[in-house]
Design an enzyme around this catalytic site. Structure first.
Site, short mmCIF file in Angstrom:
data_model
loop_
_atom_site.label_atom_id
_atom_site.label_comp_id
_atom_site.label_asym_id
_atom_site.label_seq_id
_atom_site.Cartn_x
_atom_site.Cartn_y
_atom_site.Cartn_z
N SER A 147 0.86 -1.18 0.00
CA SER A 147 0.00 0.00 0.00
C SER A 147 0.90 1.23 0.00
O SER A 147 2.00 1.20 0.56
CB SER A 147 -0.89 0.01 1.24
OG SER A 147 -1.54 1.27 1.39
N TYR A 160 -1.05 -0.47 10.95
CA TYR A 160 -1.18 -1.02 9.60
C TYR A 160 -0.11 -0.43 8.69
O TYR A 160 0.55 -1.16 7.94
CB TYR A 160 -2.57 -0.72 9.05
CG TYR A 160 -2.79 -1.16 7.62
CD1 TYR A 160 -3.05 -2.49 7.33
CD2 TYR A 160 -2.74 -0.25 6.57
CE1 TYR A 160 -3.26 -2.91 6.02
CE2 TYR A 160 -2.95 -0.65 5.26
CZ TYR A 160 -3.21 -1.99 4.99
OH TYR A 160 -3.40 -2.39 3.68
#
Length: 300
Positions: A147, A160
């Protein structure tokens, strides 16, 4: 020869030239779209997930296996089964993942550790399992779904982001270590994707909330920090980049997905005194933007 066959060239002990892919987190979203896309290109796809059974559409087109990426013995067993059944493994797509949202102070350390085990250690475990076979064959592709948040963090999803940052570093090291072996390693870096990711993350927002983080929780609850709203890419767009990384003759090290992903990815070159206000601004503004977006019926 098609791109799909090029990645799987070399034959196997069974005399079958069909390339073989192992995909984690394939029950839905990016994983399911990737499994479908590779199956459409003639690959034999092993679609895996911790949740079984997989959707009927995948069961009809793929070979499905239960797989918990944090279980090293199960990872090794599944890879051995694939090689025993097909004589090869041409591509590993590490897609399994989830988010534990909340300010760092409020996230339970055990929850953060389990998340890290999936995002990072699970990837390492599967890479170790497939690499002997790929190295012996002289070819292979490892595609790690990361990501842009691994490079530019957002308040409220710090653990995260930390896991994705670790995945970025692990992948970079692996790519360099495997140079000249015939095994290529790539990162696919979307920003937000239109999946059930945000809903699952919000279900984990059930702990005590420190009052000092009211703005952060508001952005998580009512803004676009978790789902991105209209900025989210379709799973199929991410799958397209994964397929490119798995099949093109000369894969790139990184595949950002979408214009906004390119923008977010490059904001990390800015000094912290400029980055920090941008991140805080996005969370606050996205609350108002989301409210207006919903009033307009979700139209662009």
């Amino acid at each position: 020869m098609s791109d799909g066959n090029r990645a799987g060239a070399g034959g196997d002990a069974h005399g079958d030239e069909t390339p073989v892919a192992l995909i984690t987190g394939a029950a839905s979203g990016i994983g399911a779209a990737t499994a479908t896309a590779l199956a459409d290109r003639g690959w034999r796809v092993y679609a895996t997930d911790i949740e079984m059974p997989l959707p009927e559409e995948l069961r009809e087109r793929c070979t499905c296996r239960e797989l918990d990426v944090t279980d090293a013995e199960q990872c090794e067993r599944v890879v051995e089964e694939i090689v025993d059944e097909t004589g090869r493994i041409d591509a590993l797509v590490n897609n399994a993942g989830y988010a534990v949202p909340g300010p760092i102070e409020d996230v339970d350390p055990e929850d953060a550790r389990r998340q890290f085990d999936v995002l990072v250690h699970g990837v390492g475990t599967l890479c170790r399992a497939v690499l002997p076979e790929m190295r012996a064959a002289g070819h292979g592709r490892i595609v790690n779904v990361s990501s842009v948040l691994g490079m530019s963090t957002v308040p409220g999803v710090g653990t995260y982001c930390a896991g994705k940052a670790a995945l970025e570093s692990l992948t970079d090291a692996l790519r360099i270590e495997l140079r000249d072996t015939g095994v290529d390693v790539s990162l696919v870096e979307p920003a937000w994707v239109d999946t059930g990711f945000a809903d699952g993350a919000r279900e984990r927002l059930d702990g005590d909330r420190t009052d000092a983080y009211g703005d952060t929780y508001a952005a998580l609850d009512r803004g676009w920090v978790l789902e991105g709203g209209p900025l989210a890419a379709d799973p199929e767009a991410v799958a397209e980049r994964i397929v490119a990384a798995a099949t093109t003759a000369s894969p790139r090290a990184r595949y950002p997905v979408g214009t906004f992903a390119h923008f977010v990815r490059w904001t990390h070159i800015l000094p912290a005194r400029l980055q920090d206000p941008i991140q805080r601004w996005f969370g606050r503004v996205s609350i108002t933007a989301n409210r207006l977006y919903q009033r307009l019926g979700g139209l662009p």
